[in-house]
Design a protein around this motif. Structure first.
Motif, PDB file in Angstrom:
ATOM      1  N   ALA A 369       0.865  -1.178   0.000  1.00 14.69           N
ATOM      2  CA  ALA A 369       0.000   0.000   0.000  1.00 14.69           C
ATOM      3  C   ALA A 369       0.902   1.229   0.000  1.00 14.69           C
ATOM      4  O   ALA A 369       1.860   1.305   0.777  1.00 14.69           O
ATOM      5  CB  ALA A 369      -0.871  -0.014   1.251  1.00 14.69           C
ATOM      6  N   ASP A 370       0.607   2.167  -0.906  1.00 12.07           N
ATOM      7  CA  ASP A 370       1.457   3.351  -1.031  1.00 12.07           C
ATOM      8  C   ASP A 370       1.071   4.357   0.048  1.00 12.07           C
ATOM      9  O   ASP A 370       0.403   5.360  -0.213  1.00 12.07           O
ATOM     10  CB  ASP A 370       1.285   3.950  -2.432  1.00 12.07           C
ATOM     11  CG  ASP A 370       2.292   5.063  -2.671  1.00 12.07           C
ATOM     12  OD1 ASP A 370       3.281   5.149  -1.911  1.00 12.07           O
ATOM     13  OD2 ASP A 370       2.088   5.840  -3.628  1.00 12.07           O
ATOM     14  N   GLN A 371       1.474   4.076   1.274  1.00  8.56           N
ATOM     15  CA  GLN A 371       1.112   4.952   2.393  1.00  8.56           C
ATOM     16  C   GLN A 371       2.338   5.210   3.257  1.00  8.56           C
ATOM     17  O   GLN A 371       3.278   4.407   3.253  1.00  8.56           O
ATOM     18  CB  GLN A 371       0.002   4.286   3.226  1.00  8.56           C
ATOM     19  CG  GLN A 371       0.452   2.953   3.833  1.00  8.56           C
ATOM     20  CD  GLN A 371      -0.729   2.130   4.328  1.00  8.56           C
ATOM     21  OE1 GLN A 371      -1.802   2.123   3.732  1.00  8.56           O
ATOM     22  NE2 GLN A 371      -0.539   1.438   5.426  1.00  8.56           N
ATOM     23  N   PRO A 372       2.361   6.335   3.975  1.00  3.52           N
ATOM     24  CA  PRO A 372       3.540   6.658   4.783  1.00  3.52           C
ATOM     25  C   PRO A 372       3.797   5.537   5.797  1.00  3.52           C
ATOM     26  O   PRO A 372       2.871   4.906   6.281  1.00  3.52           O
ATOM     27  CB  PRO A 372       3.142   7.956   5.501  1.00  3.52           C
ATOM     28  CG  PRO A 372       1.955   8.481   4.780  1.00  3.52           C
ATOM     29  CD  PRO A 372       1.279   7.325   4.138  1.00  3.52           C
ATOM     30  N   VAL A 374       5.305   2.632   5.343  1.00  2.00           N
ATOM     31  CA  VAL A 374       5.448   1.242   4.882  1.00  2.00           C
ATOM     32  C   VAL A 374       6.903   0.821   4.886  1.00  2.00           C
ATOM     33  O   VAL A 374       7.244  -0.277   5.332  1.00  2.00           O
ATOM     34  CB  VAL A 374       4.827   1.066   3.473  1.00  2.00           C
ATOM     35  CG1 VAL A 374       5.201  -0.296   2.918  1.00  2.00           C
ATOM     36  CG2 VAL A 374       3.329   1.196   3.546  1.00  2.00           C
ATOM     37  N   GLN A 377       7.981   0.060   8.278  1.00  2.00           N
ATOM     38  CA  GLN A 377       7.441  -1.223   8.736  1.00  2.00           C
ATOM     39  C   GLN A 377       8.255  -2.387   8.176  1.00  2.00           C
ATOM     40  O   GLN A 377       8.557  -3.354   8.878  1.00  2.00           O
ATOM     41  CB  GLN A 377       5.985  -1.299   8.260  1.00  2.00           C
ATOM     42  CG  GLN A 377       5.181  -2.378   8.948  1.00  2.00           C
ATOM     43  CD  GLN A 377       3.864  -2.590   8.209  1.00  2.00           C
ATOM     44  OE1 GLN A 377       3.348  -1.680   7.558  1.00  2.00           O
ATOM     45  NE2 GLN A 377       3.325  -3.801   8.309  1.00  2.00           N
ATOM     46  N   GLN A 394      12.033   2.782  -3.297  1.00  2.00           N
ATOM     47  CA  GLN A 394      10.584   2.736  -3.482  1.00  2.00           C
ATOM     48  C   GLN A 394      10.229   3.440  -4.777  1.00  2.00           C
ATOM     49  O   GLN A 394      10.702   4.539  -5.061  1.00  2.00           O
ATOM     50  CB  GLN A 394       9.878   3.419  -2.317  1.00  2.00           C
ATOM     51  CG  GLN A 394       8.353   3.414  -2.510  1.00  2.00           C
ATOM     52  CD  GLN A 394       7.605   3.685  -1.231  1.00  2.00           C
ATOM     53  OE1 GLN A 394       8.128   4.291  -0.314  1.00  2.00           O
ATOM     54  NE2 GLN A 394       6.362   3.227  -1.167  1.00  2.00           N
ATOM     55  N   ASP A 396       6.917   4.668  -7.044  1.00  2.00           N
ATOM     56  CA  ASP A 396       5.459   4.802  -7.065  1.00  2.00           C
ATOM     57  C   ASP A 396       4.906   4.070  -8.266  1.00  2.00           C
ATOM     58  O   ASP A 396       5.422   4.198  -9.365  1.00  2.00           O
ATOM     59  CB  ASP A 396       5.063   6.284  -7.122  1.00  2.00           C
ATOM     60  CG  ASP A 396       5.229   6.913  -5.760  1.00  2.00           C
ATOM     61  OD1 ASP A 396       5.454   8.132  -5.702  1.00  2.00           O
ATOM     62  OD2 ASP A 396       5.145   6.171  -4.759  1.00  2.00           O
ATOM     63  N   GLY A 400      -2.578   3.228  -6.055  1.00  2.00           N
ATOM     64  CA  GLY A 400      -2.277   3.197  -4.627  1.00  2.00           C
ATOM     65  C   GLY A 400      -1.360   2.074  -4.186  1.00  2.00           C
ATOM     66  O   GLY A 400      -1.257   1.765  -3.002  1.00  2.00           O
ATOM     67  N   SER A 428      -0.353  -4.355   5.105  1.00  2.00           N
ATOM     68  CA  SER A 428       0.058  -3.330   4.145  1.00  2.00           C
ATOM     69  C   SER A 428       0.888  -3.901   2.985  1.00  2.00           C
ATOM     70  O   SER A 428       1.159  -3.212   2.016  1.00  2.00           O
ATOM     71  CB  SER A 428       0.851  -2.224   4.859  1.00  2.00           C
ATOM     72  OG  SER A 428       1.852  -2.808   5.648  1.00  2.00           O
TER      73      SER A 428
END
Lengths: 439, 439
Positions: A369-372, A374, A377, A394, A396, A400, A428
């Motif tokens: 998931a393209d979320q802050p 990750v 984590q 990473q 993009d 998402g 995620s």
């Protein structure tokens, strides 16, 4: 008196070998002392591009291996049976054997070499690995004084051709495999090549010679190239690597004392090779074998890994070696002790480490998931299992979903796989499309 | 019974060799059957980093080569004399000889091998070319069934180190030579390396083995790297080449029938190598030898060209080979016929073509008046002498002088030099700073 050779099989390699022996001008003078005395074929009627008198041909291969006048039996029919049985029979009849049959040697080498030692004959197999590249003879002779630490090879021309074209064209595996099949660089059934089985046979043979012990083929970890994607090749290039199918035999090192242990790693898998490494520039159908030892350091043997001419050169060179041995004997062969560098005398089996114990670098590609957070984590999860990370990139993607490429430092396979399982289960992380090892 | 070795010389390579023989664990089992029985040194008082009993040392080298208990004399003192005389005496005493002495072999090989054949002993020299890289043994054994067409080598580590640094740093020859000397990569007197003499010795040895004839060292054309400039390296790179000092032995081809002739080209010179060629990526102190033959195609041997460990590996492997031969003899050595692949039996001298007859591509850099028509004039002049041009690049320089770089197609050296003389005499050509050959 000429050394009499009985050829079993007159396909591509058999024909190439006969051509060398029948046309000795300009070659080592001893070649003219070698006679193609009998040739065993499946059909006597097939037209052949070679001048051998019709009365030397037979379809009765047994008759050749039991013919008292034959000194050397050259097995080029391929496959497991009747190749194995014919070689064994030839050995029991006191004949030397030359073969290009990696499959038989990798599976029945123990049986064949035990029989050969009892009979006082040689079984030579230069053509079984690396086509024409002299690597078996150097391992047995020139490199034997070294403590070999590792043998790392690109030993399958088909997969190297496919990976090279994927690299150059950015194409996908399936498309390029189909094209390689159309062009004759890959078999209709490509399993043995693309799934790494052919490379596994070859590294088992090389390891046995390099480390002076027998190898159970089932101890070789084997992973092919079907799952290598154009995306992985592109990311690898961006990170300074090329992807090669490597066959690796390596003496394990104790992680605490750094001393060489008496057990081996034996593995075939697609590998990210740093682009300045000597194996990185071995492209297309070429093969190369890198040998590392003490005190020699690194030496590499490079050349065409297959084809009529190169493979026939290797077969003929083994025949020449046996002819030279016979010429230098003043008494009947059986009364002479064997040359310990030509014979294969080791009896014990090498200890091989399970893959879970092996320490290696890894490349892994994750869809997340393209979320802050990750990346944090992912880093945390690897860190919890003592998997230290060398780089994370990473990119993009779309919808998402972000693509994350991680290269680790040297970590144990067990810890890495545990961390990966945890990531796979995490909410995620959508999927883990690729995991590859890094040299 | 152990095979007894007498070492002449305990410098870097001698010490490395003794270390291998004295520490056999993990090497070929036969290594433990080899005994360092006597060691000849210049001074008995010098402290040594090796455990050999004091009573095995002597300063009397003659006593070693005449000692009836010694089986193999290993000559590692270097230089022409007394190395040559000691080896001859050892041979006359019926001892096998192992040497790393390329200078003696290239000059007195005929004398030594004739004596060895009469005495029924072997003279082995794997360490004389390419340090640890097994290339002599493969040429004698694995590749002997081929009709060798060419041997092309990067066989001098010092010049390859200098050229690699010039390429990477854009530096000048003199500056990098001085630095290489400070770092120990070049000798205080660098003549033998940078003027190509060491490479000439080595290609004479390789050619003799590859083409089965003796070689007069004076027949080898020899040109070093002192005149290679940073500018040439930069232009070469722009044109897709790297500059390497190549040692080339090649069977001449008849220009009309395209058939191999019974005469050789033998030459050492800086050469523009296309950057996709296997030799182009051989950098630093590494050596590589590319062998081309029928039917094998191209094979290449790559590794460290010098150093204690690699060179000692080669010396020890020759000793091991002789030990294996002795172990496989059931009767006294002298009663046995020699193994024709280990012995060196050819007697005739190879015919070598004069350089003026050789066909090659050329790179030439000209300084010319920067005026219209100069390129046309250059092209016309080459064309008048049948020198066909592949590419011309003109770079504007300063003060009305333009720099022109020409790469020719394959042309005869004679025609090329004639055209060049004419250009040198022409009013619009100011000077010809470089002429190099192109592979």
């Amino acid at each position: 008196m000429a050394v009499k050779v009985g050829l079993l099989g007159l396909g591509t390699v058999g024909t190439g070998t006969a051509k060398i022996l029948l046309d000795p001008t300009g070659r080592h003078p001893l070649v003219s002392d070698i006679e193609v005395a009998r040739v065993g074929v499946r059909s006597l009627d097939k037209p052949r591009d070679i001048e051998i008198a019709a009365d030397r041909f037979t379809t009765d291969l047994e008759a050749i291996v039991t013919d008292p006048s034959i000194d050397v039996v050259v097995e080029l029919i391929g496959g497991l049976e009747p190749a194995r049985s014919l070689m064994l029979k030839a050995i029991h009849q006191g004949k030397h054997v030359v073969t290009a049959n990696k499959a038989v040697i990798a599976r029945y080498g123990d049986e064949l070499f035990t029989a050969a030692n009892e009979a006082g004959v040689y079984v030579l197999l230069e053509a079984a690995v690396g086509g024409g590249i002299p690597v078996i003879q150097p391992l047995k002779q020139a490199l034997g004084v070294n403590r070999i630490q590792a043998v790392t090879g690109i030993v399958n021309g088909t997969t190297n051709y496919i990976l090279t074209r994927m690299q150059e064209e950015g194409g996908d595996f399936e498309t390029i495999l189909a094209d390689a099949q159309a062009l004759g660089y890959a078999e209709a059934d490509p399993t043995a090549d693309v799934d790494g089985l052919d490379a596994a046979d070859k590294i088992a043979i090389l390891a046995s010679l390099a480390f002076g012990g027998r190898i159970k083929l089932s101890d070789v970890y084997c992973e092919g190239i079907r799952h290598v994607s154009a995306a992985d090749i592109a990311y690898a290039e961006r990170l300074g690597f090329v992807i090669k199918l490597l066959a690796i035999a390596r003496r394990d090192i104790c992680p605490t004392s750094n001393e060489a242990l008496d057990q081996l790693q034996l593995r075939v898998h697609p590998t990210l090779v740093p682009d300045h490494h000597p194996l990185a520039s071995v492209n297309g159908i070429y093969n190369a074998i890198l040998v590392e030892g003490e005190p020699i350091g690194q030496v590499m043997f490079f050349g065409p890994g297959a084809g009529e001419g190169p493979t026939a050169s290797a077969v003929a060179s083994d025949i020449l070696n046996i002819a030279a041995t016979l010429k230098s004997q003043s008494v009947a062969a059986k009364a002479e002790p064997q040359n310990p560098l030509l014979a294969c005398t080791h009896q014990h089996y090498c200890q091989v480490s399970p893959m879970t114990d092996i320490v290696s670098r890894f490349y892994v590609r994750l869809l997340a998931a393209d979320q802050p957070g990750v990346i944090g984590q992912v880093g945390l999860c690897f860190g919890n299992h003592e998997v230290s990370i060398e780089s994370v990139v990473q990119i993009d993607l779309h919808d998402g979903i972000g693509e994350i490429v991680v290269v680790t430092h040297e970590v144990s396979e067990r810890n890495f796989q545990t961390a990966l399982d945890e990531l796979r289960a995490s909410a995620s992380i959508r999927s883990v499309p690729s995991v590859l090892r890094v040299l």
